[in-house]
Design an enzyme around this catalytic site. Sequence first.
Site, PDB file in Angstrom:
ATOM      1  N   HIS B  56       0.777  -1.167   0.114  1.00  0.00           N
ATOM      2  CA  HIS B  56      -0.038   0.162  -0.040  1.00  0.00           C
ATOM      3  C   HIS B  56       0.781   1.368   0.092  1.00  0.00           C
ATOM      4  O   HIS B  56       1.602   1.453   0.947  1.00  0.00           O
ATOM      5  CB  HIS B  56      -0.876  -0.059   1.159  1.00  0.00           C
ATOM      6  CG  HIS B  56      -1.966  -0.973   1.128  1.00  0.00           C
ATOM      7  ND1 HIS B  56      -2.292  -1.771   2.293  1.00  0.00           N
ATOM      8  CD2 HIS B  56      -2.809  -1.514   0.263  1.00  0.00           C
ATOM      9  CE1 HIS B  56      -3.167  -2.725   1.727  1.00  0.00           C
ATOM     10  NE2 HIS B  56      -3.698  -2.334   0.660  1.00  0.00           N
ATOM     11  N   GLU B  59       1.726   3.919   2.998  1.00  0.00           N
ATOM     12  CA  GLU B  59       2.428   3.252   4.191  1.00  0.00           C
ATOM     13  C   GLU B  59       3.928   3.293   4.159  1.00  0.00           C
ATOM     14  O   GLU B  59       4.701   2.280   4.132  1.00  0.00           O
ATOM     15  CB  GLU B  59       1.830   1.673   4.610  1.00  0.00           C
ATOM     16  CG  GLU B  59       0.285   1.861   4.367  1.00  0.00           C
ATOM     17  CD  GLU B  59      -0.500   0.397   4.709  1.00  0.00           C
ATOM     18  OE1 GLU B  59       0.216  -0.393   4.414  1.00  0.00           O
ATOM     19  OE2 GLU B  59      -1.693   0.470   4.406  1.00  0.00           O
ATOM     20  N   ARG B 116      -3.444   4.743  -1.928  1.00  0.00           N
ATOM     21  CA  ARG B 116      -3.341   3.244  -1.366  1.00  0.00           C
ATOM     22  C   ARG B 116      -2.950   2.462  -2.375  1.00  0.00           C
ATOM     23  O   ARG B 116      -2.109   1.585  -2.310  1.00  0.00           O
ATOM     24  CB  ARG B 116      -4.506   3.186  -0.677  1.00  0.00           C
ATOM     25  CG  ARG B 116      -4.762   1.711  -0.180  1.00  0.00           C
ATOM     26  CD  ARG B 116      -6.063   1.556   0.711  1.00  0.00           C
ATOM     27  NE  ARG B 116      -6.386  -0.042   0.883  1.00  0.00           N
ATOM     28  CZ  ARG B 116      -5.968  -0.759   1.899  1.00  0.00           C
ATOM     29  NH1 ARG B 116      -5.259  -0.302   2.931  1.00  0.00           N
ATOM     30  NH2 ARG B 116      -6.500  -1.910   2.106  1.00  0.00           N
ATOM     31  N   HIS B 187       3.076  -3.506   6.565  1.00  0.00           N
ATOM     32  CA  HIS B 187       2.167  -2.385   6.514  1.00  0.00           C
ATOM     33  C   HIS B 187       1.973  -1.634   7.617  1.00  0.00           C
ATOM     34  O   HIS B 187       2.793  -1.662   8.551  1.00  0.00           O
ATOM     35  CB  HIS B 187       0.789  -3.051   6.371  1.00  0.00           C
ATOM     36  CG  HIS B 187       0.333  -3.940   5.179  1.00  0.00           C
ATOM     37  ND1 HIS B 187      -0.557  -3.464   4.202  1.00  0.00           N
ATOM     38  CD2 HIS B 187       0.552  -5.175   4.954  1.00  0.00           C
ATOM     39  CE1 HIS B 187      -0.507  -4.465   3.096  1.00  0.00           C
ATOM     40  NE2 HIS B 187       0.187  -5.676   3.775  1.00  0.00           N
ATOM     41  N   GLU B 261       1.682  -4.764  10.770  1.00  0.00           N
ATOM     42  CA  GLU B 261       0.867  -3.234  10.892  1.00  0.00           C
ATOM     43  C   GLU B 261       1.726  -2.639  11.833  1.00  0.00           C
ATOM     44  O   GLU B 261       1.653  -2.630  13.003  1.00  0.00           O
ATOM     45  CB  GLU B 261      -0.464  -3.180  11.178  1.00  0.00           C
ATOM     46  CG  GLU B 261      -1.548  -3.824  10.206  1.00  0.00           C
ATOM     47  CD  GLU B 261      -1.836  -2.917   8.946  1.00  0.00           C
ATOM     48  OE1 GLU B 261      -1.299  -2.017   8.745  1.00  0.00           O
ATOM     49  OE2 GLU B 261      -2.662  -3.577   8.105  1.00  0.00           O
TER      50      GLU B 261
END
Lengths: 233, 309
Positions: B56, B59, B116, B187, B261
């Site tokens: 993405h 990020e 994104r 991410h 994440e």
Amino acid sequence: MASTGDLEPTHYPARRAAQVALHYLNTHHGSPFRVFGLQQVHKASAEDVAAGGRKYKLDFSVTDWGSGSAGPALRCSADVLFPRTERHSAPEVQLHCEALHQINSTAQEEDAFYQKYISPDSTVSARDIPDSFGNMSEEMQPFWRLARVAASFIMLRESSENTEFNMAKVASVTQQESSEEQLMLEFVVLLHDFPSQEIVQWKLLASWSPDRGVRVLQTEWQPRCPHATKPPN
Amino acid sequence: MKGSVISVLVVLAVLDRLAGGLEHRSYDYTKYHTMDEIGFKSTTPKKAVWMDCGIHAREWIAPAFCQHFVKEILGSYKTDSNVNMLFKNLDFYITPVLNMDGYIYSWRDKTTRLWRKSRSPGTGNCTCFGTDLNRNFYANWGMVGISRDCCSDIYNGPTALSEPEAKAVTDFLGAHQNEVLCYLTIHSYGQLILIPYGHPNISAPNYEELMEVGLAAAKAIKAVHGTSYKVGTAPDILYANSGTSRDFARLIGIPYSFTFELRDKGNYGFILPEDQIQPACEEAYQGAMSIVNYVHDKNFKSAATTATL
């Protein structure tokens, strides 16, 4: 896939409800020098209510982002009701936090900030806070926090069990003429919603003073793409 | 190790050459097929670890982390006996920026920072660009957590594997199926470690073990700077989704498949300040190494493996 009864505190249903309670907390107690963030959910439960809707009971801790990880955690409890209506309506929150009035006072900074910008000559105007690299001047930090608090009014209103909002950035801040001894600021904020991963843009007019706190007077959804015409809800 | 240092440069050189600024150029994603690995040459069969960053575009902390990871392992293998041992038995395949088009676009100006998806042009009547690469994999494609609106940030593409980026990863993992033990995809934001699957009604056969390994990684992360990461399946701790690379990896039999994440939890979100890059990478490195070491130890019971530099 809603369960009634005790909820896993680390799972998203409890967290989303707690985030709504946070938005509520910030609308009431946020300022240019204070924005609260969720530290942890300790306990949570949910039940369907007779009038239609789902009520969450939460026990959680928050911290003031301003003090960073060094700051104390405040313990809070909240009831968050998500109504089930044809058209979306805002969640209802009842909130109690321990020792809210005992946290370090920011009255001095607030007064200095207010005095600096309430002057009739003040015409603050800035874009992209932070910039693409996460940089924000020290002067802009209270404006960023004000935007975050004002955005909390919108995030609170727009929230449902299927959303989870944060403010991604402040696209612009433009000071308007002060009115009734309130700082008047027009913000364009970009909000991020987790489940849809969408960035939603809102223009809003907010007032602030140390006495009255943050009020949001007008909000207007902004289309991101030229051809988009309808707001998310 | 000359071969291994050159391999990193090959990856970066490919990226550099392709960074022409034109969107959806026909990047030769088959370069991923001929990707070099980081590790010692060996006469005995090796296993592999895959890590991708930047599926993405917005990020940004993720590509920073991949670079940090590579720098750490290359900088320590001579002196750190643990990394040295890992290099003997494992090859590392690392792609620092999987979504090249999207990433370059997100650098273009302040209005594109929060992009994104990929940058493929819309098909049919669609006037919007891009497919969510992490919904485009052939893993319960289209079942949950997606949108069929091509303007949506979770648009899963006209078909599964419509995006060359997703296809390249699929082909590579397929070709190396028996080697790859561990699939890590990086991410932001959220401070989470997600385990398969994204569909709420499907459980990985080694769910318990994945949770254990994930929790150990979160503990390792916390030990660095006190940062808390939560661990669980996506439908439990984030939201249900489908067509993700993590699910695809697990489905083809790669036993240890995790999504990281990274920082933060929503304060700055995607636009993490510069002074947090280093600490975010340091803690995530310990988390990733915790998983890599577990996977290694489970598969290589003795350290006595024939290896040459």
